[in-house]
Design a protein around this motif. Structure first.
Motif, PDB file in Angstrom:
ATOM      1  N   PRO A   1      -4.829  15.334  -9.839  1.00 30.83           N
ATOM      2  CA  PRO A   1      -6.288  14.377 -10.042  1.00 30.83           C
ATOM      3  C   PRO A   1      -5.983  12.542 -10.898  1.00 30.83           C
ATOM      4  CG  PRO A   1      -6.185  16.781 -10.831  1.00 30.83           C
ATOM      5  CD  PRO A   1      -4.836  16.352 -10.817  1.00 30.83           C
ATOM      6  N   LEU A   2      -4.322  12.717 -11.530  1.00 29.89           N
ATOM      7  CA  LEU A   2      -3.930  11.610 -12.217  1.00 29.89           C
ATOM      8  C   LEU A   2      -3.348  11.366 -10.232  1.00 29.89           C
ATOM      9  CD1 LEU A   2      -2.489  12.572 -15.364  1.00 29.89           C
ATOM     10  CD2 LEU A   2      -4.024  11.643 -14.607  1.00 29.89           C
ATOM     11  N   VAL A   3      -2.557  11.744 -10.100  1.00 26.91           N
ATOM     12  CA  VAL A   3      -2.528  10.645  -8.689  1.00 26.91           C
ATOM     13  C   VAL A   3      -2.949  10.366  -7.548  1.00 26.91           C
ATOM     14  CG1 VAL A   3      -0.774  11.416  -6.679  1.00 26.91           C
ATOM     15  CG2 VAL A   3      -0.117  12.748  -8.574  1.00 26.91           C
ATOM     16  N   PHE A   4      -3.812  11.111  -7.186  1.00 24.04           N
ATOM     17  CA  PHE A   4      -5.773  10.871  -6.214  1.00 24.04           C
ATOM     18  C   PHE A   4      -5.678   9.956  -6.735  1.00 24.04           C
ATOM     19  CE2 PHE A   4      -4.596  14.315  -3.639  1.00 24.04           C
ATOM     20  CZ  PHE A   4      -5.199  14.490  -3.322  1.00 24.04           C
ATOM     21  N   ALA A   5      -5.866   9.798  -8.118  1.00 21.53           N
ATOM     22  CA  ALA A   5      -6.859   8.663  -8.964  1.00 21.53           C
ATOM     23  C   ALA A   5      -6.418   7.503  -9.189  1.00 21.53           C
ATOM     24  CB  ALA A   5      -7.601   9.428 -10.312  1.00 21.53           C
ATOM     25  N   PHE A   6      -4.755   7.457  -9.076  1.00 17.81           N
ATOM     26  CA  PHE A   6      -4.222   6.549  -9.352  1.00 17.81           C
ATOM     27  C   PHE A   6      -3.878   5.808  -7.669  1.00 17.81           C
ATOM     28  CE2 PHE A   6       0.453   4.503  -8.366  1.00 17.81           C
ATOM     29  CZ  PHE A   6       0.305   3.631 -10.022  1.00 17.81           C
TER      30      PHE A   6
ATOM     31  N   THR B   1       0.716  -1.419   0.020  1.00 13.65           N
ATOM     32  CA  THR B   1       0.519   0.143  -0.001  1.00 13.65           C
ATOM     33  C   THR B   1       0.660   1.506   0.254  1.00 13.65           C
ATOM     34  OG1 THR B   1      -2.087  -1.282   1.207  1.00 13.65           O
ATOM     35  CG2 THR B   1      -2.216   1.255   1.274  1.00 13.65           C
ATOM     36  N   VAL B   2       2.591   1.192   1.025  1.00 16.96           N
ATOM     37  CA  VAL B   2       2.669   2.373   0.834  1.00 16.96           C
ATOM     38  C   VAL B   2       3.239   2.879  -0.268  1.00 16.96           C
ATOM     39  CG1 VAL B   2       5.307   2.994   2.504  1.00 16.96           C
ATOM     40  CG2 VAL B   2       2.992   2.323   3.235  1.00 16.96           C
ATOM     41  N   ILE B   3       4.098   1.316  -1.100  1.00 19.29           N
ATOM     42  CA  ILE B   3       4.599   1.204  -2.416  1.00 19.29           C
ATOM     43  C   ILE B   3       3.603   1.997  -3.666  1.00 19.29           C
ATOM     44  CG2 ILE B   3       5.227   0.173  -3.801  1.00 19.29           C
ATOM     45  CD1 ILE B   3       6.152  -1.439  -1.970  1.00 19.29           C
ATOM     46  N   ILE B   4       2.928   1.552  -3.584  1.00 13.51           N
ATOM     47  CA  ILE B   4       1.626   1.652  -4.020  1.00 13.51           C
ATOM     48  C   ILE B   4       0.849   3.782  -4.190  1.00 13.51           C
ATOM     49  CG2 ILE B   4      -0.976   2.330  -5.642  1.00 13.51           C
ATOM     50  CD1 ILE B   4      -1.072  -1.080  -4.152  1.00 13.51           C
ATOM     51  N   ALA B   5       1.252   3.714  -3.028  1.00 12.78           N
ATOM     52  CA  ALA B   5       1.390   5.424  -2.680  1.00 12.78           C
ATOM     53  C   ALA B   5       2.153   6.400  -3.365  1.00 12.78           C
ATOM     54  CB  ALA B   5       0.530   6.301  -1.220  1.00 12.78           C
ATOM     55  N   MET B   6       3.359   5.988  -2.753  1.00  5.80           N
ATOM     56  CA  MET B   6       4.210   6.795  -3.102  1.00  5.80           C
ATOM     57  C   MET B   6       4.858   6.884  -4.806  1.00  5.80           C
ATOM     58  SD  MET B   6       5.199   7.888  -0.322  1.00  5.80           S
ATOM     59  CE  MET B   6       6.555   8.358  -1.040  1.00  5.80           C
ATOM     60  N   ALA B   7       3.846   5.263  -5.983  1.00  8.07           N
ATOM     61  CA  ALA B   7       4.227   5.328  -6.924  1.00  8.07           C
ATOM     62  C   ALA B   7       3.844   6.543  -7.905  1.00  8.07           C
ATOM     63  CB  ALA B   7       4.589   3.971  -7.576  1.00  8.07           C
ATOM     64  N   GLY B   8       2.629   7.161  -7.096  1.00  2.67           N
ATOM     65  CA  GLY B   8       1.883   7.744  -7.396  1.00  2.67           C
ATOM     66  C   GLY B   8       2.426   9.351  -7.881  1.00  2.67           C
ATOM     67  N   MET B   9       3.902   9.487  -7.313  1.00  2.00           N
ATOM     68  CA  MET B   9       4.263  10.628  -7.221  1.00  2.00           C
ATOM     69  C   MET B   9       5.084  10.408  -8.859  1.00  2.00           C
ATOM     70  SD  MET B   9       5.018  12.463  -3.665  1.00  2.00           S
ATOM     71  CE  MET B   9       6.989  11.451  -3.166  1.00  2.00           C
ATOM     72  N   PHE B  10       5.694   9.633  -9.392  1.00  2.00           N
ATOM     73  CA  PHE B  10       5.932   9.088 -10.660  1.00  2.00           C
ATOM     74  C   PHE B  10       5.318  10.329 -11.143  1.00  2.00           C
ATOM     75  CE2 PHE B  10       8.684   6.283  -8.389  1.00  2.00           C
ATOM     76  CZ  PHE B  10       9.596   6.530  -9.242  1.00  2.00           C
TER      77      PHE B  10
ATOM     78  N   ILE C   1       9.947  12.526  -8.266  1.00  2.00           N
ATOM     79  CA  ILE C   1      10.211  11.101  -8.141  1.00  2.00           C
ATOM     80  C   ILE C   1      11.468  11.236  -7.074  1.00  2.00           C
ATOM     81  CG2 ILE C   1      11.579   9.879  -9.677  1.00  2.00           C
ATOM     82  CD1 ILE C   1       9.985  11.419 -11.898  1.00  2.00           C
ATOM     83  N   SER C   2      11.759  11.891  -7.348  1.00  2.00           N
ATOM     84  CA  SER C   2      13.357  11.309  -6.206  1.00  2.00           C
ATOM     85  C   SER C   2      13.074  10.633  -4.837  1.00  2.00           C
ATOM     86  CB  SER C   2      14.466  12.205  -5.966  1.00  2.00           C
ATOM     87  OG  SER C   2      15.027  12.217  -5.306  1.00  2.00           O
ATOM     88  N   LEU C   3      12.269  11.440  -3.846  1.00  2.00           N
ATOM     89  CA  LEU C   3      10.958  11.171  -2.507  1.00  2.00           C
ATOM     90  C   LEU C   3      10.337  10.112  -2.686  1.00  2.00           C
ATOM     91  CD1 LEU C   3      10.193  14.620  -1.718  1.00  2.00           C
ATOM     92  CD2 LEU C   3      12.240  13.425  -0.656  1.00  2.00           C
ATOM     93  N   ALA C   4       9.622  10.401  -3.460  1.00  2.00           N
ATOM     94  CA  ALA C   4       9.039   8.628  -3.786  1.00  2.00           C
ATOM     95  C   ALA C   4       9.773   7.321  -4.637  1.00  2.00           C
ATOM     96  CB  ALA C   4       7.756   8.423  -5.187  1.00  2.00           C
TER      97      ALA C   4
END
Length: 729
Positions: free
Chosen positions: A542-547, A303-312, A320-323
Motif C-alpha cells: 500500500p505504501l508503494v502504490f500510494a507513493f 515519472t519512471v524515476i518516481i515509480a522506481m523510487a517507490g520500491m525503496f 532496492i538494488s533493482l530500483a
C-alpha cells in the motif's frame, strides 16, 4: 545561425522570436551552441564513470543483506557467529525392496562414504538420517574450502558417487546439494543472462534499422543507450557503498537502458525528421524537437524515476538494488538525450540519414493503419471506449485469483541429475533437501540447560508431524550460537511448508528453547524467508502504490495543468497493468503458456513479481502516455479543438510509439527464452503490458476517452490556477 534559431520558440509564427519556456529547450540550445563541449563532456563522463567502476568496484549484497524480519535476523546471527562458509552435499541411498538394515544396503552406504572421503574434498560425513519407511539413507557431508568455489571442485565427488552407483545397480545412489546444483544450474543461468544481454543489442539494432531506414540514425539511439548504461555502472559502483547490489541488477540495467534510451532518441530524432519533412530547416527542426520531444523525455524520465523510487519503501535489498540500478540508467539516458543528442544532431544535420536503405527510408511515417483505426475510434468514441475497456477488464479478471509464492528451486525445470536427486530426497526426507534452520544464541549453548532444551525441542518438533528428520545440531566456534536444522513438510515454498514454519515459531520454540538461559531464537531457511518476505510485502505494497500514484499525479498535474488528464493517465495505466497481471495468471499460474515457453506451472506467480512489474510497467506506460499527451496538448495550445488535437497528436506519434514498442516487446520477449520461470514471467509480463499499452490503450482507449471528455480534459480548479504554465511547443 544555429544559436539564433534555437533561441526562438520552435512553433513561432512569422514575426515571433521568443525563447522556449521549458528546460529541455534551454539545455538543447546550450548544447547546440557548445557542441564540442557537450559531446566531449559526455564522452569524458562515460569514461570517468566506467573507470570509477573498475577502480572502486561494486559491493555485492550478501546473504545477510537479503531477507526480511526474523529470517534476516537469523542470517545476521549466523554470519556474526563465524560459522565456516561451507557447501553442504548429500548422497541418497535408496531401494524399493531393501531396507536400511539389509547387508547389501549397509554395504552400499559404506561404499558411498568411503568413495566421497577418498576424494579428499569432503568433511563432516554423517549417515544418521534414515527415512520413515526405512528404504532410504541420507549420507550428508560438507565440501572443504570456500563455498563460493565448491561448484568448481565437486566433479570428483560426483564421479566417485557415480562409481558407487555402477557397483550397486540394484539401488539408487545419487548426489545433490548446494555445490552440485550450483554446478548444474547456476552457470547456465549466468550464461542465460549474458546471452540475453548480448542478443538484445543486435535485435534492437535490427528493429531500429527498419524503423529509420538509415544506418546512422539507427546506430545513434543504440550508441546513446549503451554509453548511458556504461556510465550508470560507475554510478552504481559508487552508490553500492550505501546500497549493496544484487546479482541481476546489471542485467536489468542493460535492458532498461536499451528500452528507455532508444525510446528517448526515437522521440527526438523522429520529431526532428518530421519537421524537416514539413519544410523546416535543420536548425529549426532541431529546435522544435528540443522544445517538444525533449520536454517529453524529461517528464517521462522523472515519472519512471518516481515509480522506481517507490520500491525503496519495501526496505528489501533485492527491490532496492533493482530500483537503484534502474533509476541510475534512466537518469543517465535522459541526461544524454537532453545534452549530447542535440549536439550530435546539430553537428550532423541531414547527415543523420547516412546509409539510407532503399524501400525502408522515409522522413515521416504515414501511419496508414493507425490513421484508419483512429478514424473509426473517433467516429464512435463511446462504443470504442466500452469495447476497449471491456476487453482489458476481461483480461484483468483472472488477476483476482492471483496466488504468489517464492520460487525456490521449483523455479527451474528439473532436468539436471542434481535436481532430480533433490526431488528424490524431498520425497524420502520431507524438507531434508532444503531444511529449516533454527538459530539459538545464548552465552553458552553447550551448557546443560540449553542442550536439554534443544533435546526437548527436537522431540516436540517431530511430534507435530510437520517437522521431520534429519535433525542436526551445529555449534559455533565460540559456543554462543547453535544451528538446529530439520526438515519441513511440503516443497519448501508451498503453503504446507509455510504452515510448518508457523508451527515452529508459534508453538514449538516458545515451549522449548525460547528464553532458556537468556537464549535468543530465530528461524530462517527457504520457507521462513518466504513467509517473512510475503509478510513484509503485504505491509509495504500500500505504501508503494500510494507513493507512486500520488507523485505521478502531482507530476502530471503540474506538467499538463489538468486534474482530468492526470487522473485519466493514472486510471488507464492501472488498467493496462491489471490486464498484464491477468495475462500472467493465465499463462503461468494456470499454465496456458507451458508448451510455448517451456516451463512447469506451479499454480502461483513468483512472489516479488507483481510489485516489481507494477512499478516498472507504470513507469514505462507513462513514458508513452506523456509523449502522446504532450503532442495533444501542443495542438490544443495552438488553438485546435480538443478532438482535432487528439486526432493529430495520436496520428503524429503513432509511428514513433509503434517503433519504440516493438523494441521493448522484442527485448523483453527475449527473457521468455531463459531458464528461470521468474525470468520468463517478468519478460512475458513486460512484453504483454507494453504491447497492450501501445495498441489498445494509446490507439483506442485514450483517444476515445479524450474525445468523449472534450474540453473537460483540461479542467483545472481555480484554486490551482497558481500552478506554473508549461510550454508544450
Amino acid at each position: 545561425m544555429t544559436t539564433s534559431l534555437l533561441e526562438r520558440t520552435p512553433t513561432t509564427r512569422p514575426g515571433e522570436h521568443r525563447r522556449p519556456r521549458n528546460l529541455a529547450a534551454t539545455v538543447a540550445r546550450f548544447s547546440a551552441r557548445h557542441r564540442a563541449t557537450a559531446i566531449l563532456g559526455w564522452l569524458l563522463f562515460v569514461v570517468a564513470a566506467t573507470a570509477l567502476a573498475a577502480v572502486v568496484g561494486t559491493i555485492a549484497a550478501t546473504d545477510s543483506d537479503y531477507g526480511n524480519g526474523e529470517s534476516k535476523r537469523a542470517q545476521q546471527l549466523i554470519e556474526a557467529a563465524g560459522f565456516p562458509d561451507r557447501a553442504g552435499e548429500m548422497v541418497i541411498v535408496q531401494s524399493g525392496a531393501l531396507t536400511a538394515g539389509a547387508p547389501e544396503f549397509r554395504a552400499a552406504v559404506q561404499d558411498a562414504v568411503a568413495a566421497v572421503e577418498a576424494t579428499g574434498q569432503v568433511e563432516n560425513v554423517n549417515t544418521d538420517a534414515v527415512s520413515a519407511d526405512k528404504h532410504a539413507v541420507l549420507v550428508t557431508f560438507d565440501m572443504k574450502g570456500d563455498a563460493d568455489t565448491a561448484a568448481d571442485r565437486v566433479q570428483p565427488v560426483l564421479d566417485a558417487v557415480a562409481g558407487v552407483q555402477a557397483k550397486h545397480a540394484d539401488l539408487v545412489i545419487a548426489q545433490t546439494g548446494a555445490a552440485s546444483i550450483d554446478k548444474a544450474i547456476v552457470s547456465n543461468l549466468e550464461s542465460d543472462l549474458a546471452r540475453l544481454s548480448m542478443l538484445s543489442i543486435p535485435v534492437t539494432l535490427g528493429i531500429l534499422i527498419i524503423a529509420f531506414g538509415a544506418l546512422l540514425a539507427a546506430v545513434l539511439p543504440l550508441g546513446l543507450a549503451l554509453t548511458a548504461f556504461l556510465a550508470s555502472l560507475g554510478l552504481l559502483a559508487a552508490s553500492s557503498r550505501f546500497f549493496p547490489v544484487g546479482d541481476s541488477t546489471t542485467h536489468l540495467m542493460l535492458l532498461m537502458g536499451l528500452a528507455v534510451g532508444v525510446d528517448y532518441c526515437l522521440f527526438y530524432i523522429r520529431r526532428e525528421r518530421e519537421e524537416r519533412a514539413r519544410g523546416a530547416d535543420p536548425e529549426q527542426a532541431l529546435a522544435i524537437a528540443a522544445a517538444t520531444s525533449g520536454r517529453s523525455v524529461l517528464i517521462s524520465a522523472f515519472t519512471v524515476i518516481i515509480a522506481m523510487a517507490g520500491m525503496f519503501l519495501t526496505r528489501d535489498t533485492a527491490f532496492i538494488s533493482l530500483a537503484l540500478g534502474t533509476i541510475l540508467v534512466v537518469a543517465t539516458a535522459a541526461l544524454g538525450s537532453l545534452t549530447v543528442l542535440p549536439a550530435v544532431l546539430s553537428k550532423l544535420g541531414d547527415r543523420v540519414d547516412l546509409g539510407r536503405i532503399p524501400g525502408l527510408y522515409r522522413r515521416e511515417s504515414n501511419g496508414r493503419f493507425w490513421r484508419a483505426v483512429l478514424r473509426v475510434v473517433l467516429r464512435r468514441p463511446g462504443v470504442s471506449a466500452v469495447l476497449a475497456a471491456g476487453a482489458l477488464i476481461a483480461l484483468a479478471l483472472p488477476a483476482l485469483g492471483m496466488r504468489t509464492a517464492s520460487d525456490g528451486i521449483d523455479g527451474i525445470k528439473h532436468e539436471a541429475a542434481a535436481l532430480q536427486t533433490y526431488d528424490r530426497v524431498q520425497a524420502a526426507f520431507p524438507g531434508g533437501a532444503d531444511p529449516g534452520v533454527v538459530v539459538i544464541k545464548a552465552p553458552d549453548v553447550t551448557n546443560p540447560a540449553v542442550t536439554a532444551a534443544i533435546a526437548d525441542f527436537k522431540t516436540k518438533a517431530l511430534a507435530t508431524g510437520q517437522l521431520h528428520e534429519p535433525v542436526t545440531v551445529e555449534v559455533s566456534p565460540d559456543k554462543t550460537v547453535a544451528l538446529v536444522r530439520l526438515g519441513l513438510s511440503g516443497t519448501g515454498v508451498d503453503a504446507t511448508s509455510e504452515a510448518a514454519v508457523r508451527t515452529l515459531r508459534d508453538d514449538v520454540i516458545p515451549a522449548t528453547v525460547q528464553g532458556v538461559d537468556g537464549a535468543e531464537v530465530a528461524v530462517t531457511g527457504e520457507a521462513a524467508q518466504s513467509v517473512d518476505f510475503n509478510h513484509a510485502l503485504t505491509r509495504s505494497v500500500p505504501l508503494v502504490f500510494a507513493f507512486v500514484l500520488g507523485l505521478a499525479f502531482v507530476l502530471l498535474l503540474v506538467s499538463f495543468r489538468s486534474v482530468v488528464v492526470a487522473v485519466t493517465a493514472i486510471v488507464l495505466n492501472l488498467l493496462s497493468v491489471a490486464a498484464a497481471y491477468g495475462a500472467l495468471v493465465l499463462a503461468f499460474q494456470h499454465g496456458w503458456g507451458e508448451g510455448l515457453m517451456d516451463f512447469h506451472a506451479r499454480g502461483a506467480l513468483t512472489s516479488w513479481l507483481p510489485l516489481f512489474l507494477f512499478v516498472i510497467l507504470f513507469g514505462l506506460s507513462m513514458d508513452y502516455h506523456v509523449f502522446v499527451l504532450s503532442r495533444i496538448r501542443e495542438g490544443y495550445d495552438r488553438g485546435w479543438p480538443t478532438k482535432l488535437a487528439v486526432s493529430r497528436g495520436i496520428r503524429g506519434t503513432a509511428g514513433v510509439i509503434t517503433s519504440a514498442a516493438v523494441v521493448m516487446v522484442a527485448v523483453f520477449g527475449l527473457f521468455t527464452t531463459g531458464s528461470l520461470t521468474s525470468m520468463k514471467e517478468m519478460g512475458f509480463g513486460l512484453a504483454v503490458a507494453v504491447l497492450i499499452d501501445a495498441t489498445i490503450v494509446r490507439a483506442v482507449l485514450l483517444p476515445s476517452v479524450m474525445a468523449l471528455l472534450g474540453d473537460r480534459n483540461w479542467y483545472l480548479p481555480r484554486w490551482l490556477a497558481w500552478l506554473p504554465h508549461q510550454s508544450h511547443h
